[in-house]
Design a protein around this motif. Structure first.
Motif, PDB file in Angstrom:
ATOM      1  N   MET A 143       0.829  -1.208   0.000  1.00 30.65           N
ATOM      2  CA  MET A 143       0.000   0.000   0.000  1.00 30.65           C
ATOM      3  C   MET A 143       0.868   1.264   0.000  1.00 30.65           C
ATOM      4  O   MET A 143       1.851   1.334   0.720  1.00 30.65           O
ATOM      5  N   ILE A 144       0.498   2.210  -0.819  1.00 29.34           N
ATOM      6  CA  ILE A 144       1.243   3.477  -0.857  1.00 29.34           C
ATOM      7  C   ILE A 144       0.779   4.368   0.300  1.00 29.34           C
ATOM      8  O   ILE A 144      -0.419   4.511   0.537  1.00 29.34           O
ATOM      9  N   GLU A 145       1.741   4.958   0.993  1.00 30.33           N
ATOM     10  CA  GLU A 145       1.379   5.882   2.078  1.00 30.33           C
ATOM     11  C   GLU A 145       1.861   7.299   1.834  1.00 30.33           C
ATOM     12  O   GLU A 145       1.312   8.250   2.373  1.00 30.33           O
ATOM     13  N   ILE A 146       2.923   7.412   1.019  1.00 27.02           N
ATOM     14  CA  ILE A 146       3.504   8.739   0.763  1.00 27.02           C
ATOM     15  C   ILE A 146       3.521   8.999  -0.746  1.00 27.02           C
ATOM     16  O   ILE A 146       4.069   8.199  -1.515  1.00 27.02           O
ATOM     17  N   ILE A 147       2.928  10.104  -1.145  1.00 30.76           N
ATOM     18  CA  ILE A 147       3.042  10.522  -2.545  1.00 30.76           C
ATOM     19  C   ILE A 147       3.947  11.749  -2.596  1.00 30.76           C
ATOM     20  O   ILE A 147       3.677  12.754  -1.928  1.00 30.76           O
ATOM     21  N   ALA A 148       5.014  11.636  -3.380  1.00 31.54           N
ATOM     22  CA  ALA A 148       5.935  12.765  -3.528  1.00 31.54           C
ATOM     23  C   ALA A 148       5.741  13.402  -4.895  1.00 31.54           C
ATOM     24  O   ALA A 148       5.550  12.700  -5.889  1.00 31.54           O
ATOM     25  N   PHE A 149       5.776  14.714  -4.926  1.00 34.90           N
ATOM     26  CA  PHE A 149       5.572  15.454  -6.170  1.00 34.90           C
ATOM     27  C   PHE A 149       6.804  16.276  -6.488  1.00 34.90           C
ATOM     28  O   PHE A 149       7.367  16.929  -5.606  1.00 34.90           O
ATOM     29  N   ASP A 150       7.176  16.259  -7.743  1.00 37.91           N
ATOM     30  CA  ASP A 150       8.060  17.283  -8.260  1.00 37.91           C
ATOM     31  C   ASP A 150       7.266  18.594  -8.288  1.00 37.91           C
ATOM     32  O   ASP A 150       6.024  18.561  -8.282  1.00 37.91           O
ATOM     33  N   ALA A 151       7.937  19.724  -8.323  1.00 38.41           N
ATOM     34  CA  ALA A 151       7.216  21.011  -8.299  1.00 38.41           C
ATOM     35  C   ALA A 151       7.161  21.690  -9.675  1.00 38.41           C
ATOM     36  O   ALA A 151       6.093  21.762 -10.294  1.00 38.41           O
ATOM     37  N   ASP A 152       8.307  22.130 -10.182  1.00 40.64           N
ATOM     38  CA  ASP A 152       8.337  22.871 -11.453  1.00 40.64           C
ATOM     39  C   ASP A 152       7.739  22.044 -12.588  1.00 40.64           C
ATOM     40  O   ASP A 152       8.214  20.940 -12.878  1.00 40.64           O
ATOM     41  N   ASP A 153       6.730  22.570 -13.238  1.00 39.94           N
ATOM     42  CA  ASP A 153       6.065  21.945 -14.401  1.00 39.94           C
ATOM     43  C   ASP A 153       5.321  20.656 -14.054  1.00 39.94           C
ATOM     44  O   ASP A 153       4.835  19.965 -14.951  1.00 39.94           O
ATOM     45  N   THR A 154       5.235  20.334 -12.755  1.00 37.62           N
ATOM     46  CA  THR A 154       4.349  19.259 -12.313  1.00 37.62           C
ATOM     47  C   THR A 154       3.186  19.888 -11.538  1.00 37.62           C
ATOM     48  O   THR A 154       2.025  19.591 -11.802  1.00 37.62           O
ATOM     49  N   LEU A 155       3.512  20.798 -10.612  1.00 41.93           N
ATOM     50  CA  LEU A 155       2.473  21.494  -9.836  1.00 41.93           C
ATOM     51  C   LEU A 155       2.227  22.909 -10.347  1.00 41.93           C
ATOM     52  O   LEU A 155       1.131  23.437 -10.244  1.00 41.93           O
ATOM     53  N   TRP A 156       3.292  23.546 -10.816  1.00 42.79           N
ATOM     54  CA  TRP A 156       3.152  24.915 -11.320  1.00 42.79           C
ATOM     55  C   TRP A 156       4.018  25.122 -12.552  1.00 42.79           C
ATOM     56  O   TRP A 156       4.928  24.354 -12.834  1.00 42.79           O
ATOM     57  N   GLU A 157       3.677  26.178 -13.276  1.00 46.57           N
ATOM     58  CA  GLU A 157       4.422  26.510 -14.500  1.00 46.57           C
ATOM     59  C   GLU A 157       5.829  26.984 -14.168  1.00 46.57           C
ATOM     60  O   GLU A 157       6.030  27.689 -13.197  1.00 46.57           O
ATOM     61  N   ASN A 158       6.764  26.621 -14.991  1.00 47.33           N
ATOM     62  CA  ASN A 158       8.131  27.073 -14.785  1.00 47.33           C
ATOM     63  C   ASN A 158       8.836  27.254 -16.123  1.00 47.33           C
ATOM     64  O   ASN A 158       9.241  28.344 -16.484  1.00 47.33           O
ATOM     65  N   GLU A 159       8.921  26.176 -16.872  1.00 44.00           N
ATOM     66  CA  GLU A 159       9.696  26.208 -18.103  1.00 44.00           C
ATOM     67  C   GLU A 159       9.167  27.277 -19.072  1.00 44.00           C
ATOM     68  O   GLU A 159       9.954  27.871 -19.823  1.00 44.00           O
ATOM     69  N   SER A 160       7.870  27.533 -19.024  1.00 48.04           N
ATOM     70  CA  SER A 160       7.310  28.549 -19.926  1.00 48.04           C
ATOM     71  C   SER A 160       7.945  29.921 -19.662  1.00 48.04           C
ATOM     72  O   SER A 160       8.164  30.700 -20.592  1.00 48.04           O
ATOM     73  N   LEU A 161       8.276  30.193 -18.379  1.00 49.87           N
ATOM     74  CA  LEU A 161       8.955  31.461 -18.058  1.00 49.87           C
ATOM     75  C   LEU A 161      10.331  31.512 -18.732  1.00 49.87           C
ATOM     76  O   LEU A 161      10.763  32.566 -19.205  1.00 49.87           O
ATOM     77  N   TYR A 162      11.003  30.362 -18.751  1.00 46.06           N
ATOM     78  CA  TYR A 162      12.324  30.291 -19.381  1.00 46.06           C
ATOM     79  C   TYR A 162      12.206  30.468 -20.905  1.00 46.06           C
ATOM     80  O   TYR A 162      13.055  31.112 -21.517  1.00 46.06           O
ATOM     81  N   HIS A 163      11.143  29.891 -21.477  1.00 47.19           N
ATOM     82  CA  HIS A 163      10.930  30.067 -22.917  1.00 47.19           C
ATOM     83  C   HIS A 163      10.748  31.538 -23.263  1.00 47.19           C
ATOM     84  O   HIS A 163      11.335  32.049 -24.218  1.00 47.19           O
ATOM     85  N   LYS A 164       9.946  32.208 -22.448  1.00 47.43           N
ATOM     86  CA  LYS A 164       9.721  33.642 -22.690  1.00 47.43           C
ATOM     87  C   LYS A 164      11.028  34.418 -22.543  1.00 47.43           C
ATOM     88  O   LYS A 164      11.330  35.311 -23.342  1.00 47.43           O
ATOM     89  N   ALA A 165      11.809  34.068 -21.516  1.00 48.45           N
ATOM     90  CA  ALA A 165      13.078  34.758 -21.280  1.00 48.45           C
ATOM     91  C   ALA A 165      14.035  34.545 -22.460  1.00 48.45           C
ATOM     92  O   ALA A 165      14.733  35.463 -22.897  1.00 48.45           O
ATOM     93  N   LYS A 166      14.024  33.331 -22.966  1.00 46.93           N
ATOM     94  CA  LYS A 166      14.892  32.999 -24.092  1.00 46.93           C
ATOM     95  C   LYS A 166      14.513  33.822 -25.331  1.00 46.93           C
ATOM     96  O   LYS A 166      15.393  34.344 -26.024  1.00 46.93           O
ATOM     97  N   ASP A 167      13.197  33.932 -25.569  1.00 46.11           N
ATOM     98  CA  ASP A 167      12.726  34.762 -26.683  1.00 46.11           C
ATOM     99  C   ASP A 167      13.150  36.217 -26.487  1.00 46.11           C
ATOM    100  O   ASP A 167      13.539  36.899 -27.439  1.00 46.11           O
ATOM    101  N   GLU A 168      13.036  36.673 -25.251  1.00 46.52           N
ATOM    102  CA  GLU A 168      13.384  38.054 -24.959  1.00 46.52           C
ATOM    103  C   GLU A 168      14.890  38.277 -25.155  1.00 46.52           C
ATOM    104  O   GLU A 168      15.297  39.310 -25.703  1.00 46.52           O
ATOM    105  N   LEU A 169      15.692  37.312 -24.754  1.00 48.95           N
ATOM    106  CA  LEU A 169      17.138  37.424 -24.961  1.00 48.95           C
ATOM    107  C   LEU A 169      17.451  37.514 -26.456  1.00 48.95           C
ATOM    108  O   LEU A 169      18.273  38.337 -26.885  1.00 48.95           O
ATOM    109  N   ALA A 170      16.769  36.679 -27.244  1.00 52.47           N
ATOM    110  CA  ALA A 170      16.995  36.695 -28.697  1.00 52.47           C
ATOM    111  C   ALA A 170      16.658  38.078 -29.271  1.00 52.47           C
ATOM    112  O   ALA A 170      17.361  38.603 -30.144  1.00 52.47           O
ATOM    113  N   ARG A 171      15.591  38.674 -28.745  1.00 55.83           N
ATOM    114  CA  ARG A 171      15.191  40.000 -29.210  1.00 55.83           C
ATOM    115  C   ARG A 171      16.249  41.041 -28.804  1.00 55.83           C
ATOM    116  O   ARG A 171      16.685  41.871 -29.605  1.00 55.83           O
ATOM    117  N   ILE A 172      16.696  40.967 -27.542  1.00 52.09           N
ATOM    118  CA  ILE A 172      17.694  41.916 -27.038  1.00 52.09           C
ATOM    119  C   ILE A 172      18.998  41.817 -27.834  1.00 52.09           C
ATOM    120  O   ILE A 172      19.656  42.818 -28.101  1.00 52.09           O
TER     121      ILE A 172
END
Lengths: 235, 235
Positions: B1-30
């Protein structure tokens, strides 16, 4: 009776701030075509402290603050190789050997048969773990905690996690602000070992220290004898 | 029987990588006065991966890599305000609100009466703790672990520290490399929930995944039902 001795790492067990001093001097030299060394030093201090809220502690934060100082030091354009030179300082610092302070190895060897030793260090997780594993003394520590800040609440969390009563705990460190005051605030014992290179941000206001009870040693080599005397007094 | 569920956070519970994608686009523009966007994107990827050994994961590392990309993008001189603009991207990202993925809150609310929930996130300690406390869901987790890397050895340490047998543990995450493979390697269960934005460095080689047993869900909202079915099967 004390059963657990916890140590700060940077500038308590090994050199750290001296690397930052050298880096600061090197930055001043790199930016000397643009600004006076005093200006660079003052500006970097100012930017570092104001960036703590964004970046926290550690070498990556410091590097981002060096870059920000460089961007402010110049009017208009900056040589790309100036930026590269600053990034090189960071990589050199990250790859630097860990230089133990005098007395560190001997004191740990003397204390570890009688006490559980703990390491409590503030800063960047990746960077601190790298230093700990390269220090050659990581095997001395039964418990290792890397924390983002050293506040009374965070020390209480650590004690709770390891089922340690504060009466059995003693903290040793070179920063009054991070290693001594929060421990005394939660009713614990602390030993202050000053280091000439302690970062100015770690030095508290005089009024925060007045009346606070802690002991002071000149160097870590005196700790085993201090512990023996303390145990006799507590007996 | 499972008693403990562990979660990753970034891009599992909340957005993260999308911020990096936007930053990367912005760097390309700069950096568009100096180089083509494709060049910037490729160079940044390359520098990021080669800098992992120095800087580890997280936003400060990413920012140092953006700066290094900028220094390589130009021949000779760079505008100081270009450097400042890159530092501004970092500070904006560090201050950004934590955006929970759909289903996160509901799934945690459904699971927390029956399981001890744990958060296991890789990256920068200061940055991850900031995100956790701003997420508004930190109270759901009985245990929170921020680690520098997610290797089998590090998962074993976590299980040992919390006195958890691997049979009672299930890990949920969006990275095959960090959340699934190391857990299966130590004999544990893992649920993979792909995220379209997963960083390329988190995607393992095909041969490393072949024959590895794990389950896959489309989104976190399906986890409570999956757990119910799993418990029936294990019963």
């Amino acid at each position: 009776m004390i059963e657990i001795i916890a140590f700060d790492a940077d500038d308590t067990l090994w050199e750290n701030e001296s690397l930052y001093h050298k880096a600061k001097d090197e930055l001043a030299r790199i930016l000397s075509p643009y600004q006076e060394p005093d200006w660079v030093s003052r500006k970097l201090d100012e930017i570092e402290v104001s960036n703590l809220q964004f970046y926290g502690y550690g070498l990556k934060s410091f590097t981002l603050s060096m870059i920000e100082t460089a961007a402010e030091a110049v009017y208009g354009k900056i040589e790309a190789h100036t930026i590269s030179a600053i990034l090189e300082i960071a990589k050199r610092m990250l790859s630097a050997e860990v230089v133990l302070l005098d007395h560190t190895e001997q004191a740990l060897a003397q204390l570890s048969p009688d006490y559980d030793l703990m390491l409590v260090t503030k800063g960047d997780l990746y960077e601190q773990q790298r230093k700990i594993s390269r220090s050659g003394i990581d095997y001395c520590f039964k418990m290792i905690e890397v924390v983002a800040e050293k506040t009374p609440a965070i020390y209480l969390d650590i004690l709770k996690k390891h089922h340690i009563e504060v009466e059995r705990f003693l903290m040793v460190g070179n920063s009054l602000r991070s290693d001594i005051l929060p421990i005394v605030a939660i009713g614990g014992r602390a030993v202050y070992i000053p280091n000439e290179n302690t970062w100015f941000h770690e030095v508290p206001e005089q009024e925060d220290v007045e009346g606070v009870e802690y002991d002071e040693l000149e160097h870590l080599g005196q700790l085993p004898e201090y512990m023996a005397a303390l145990e006799r007094a507590l007996d």
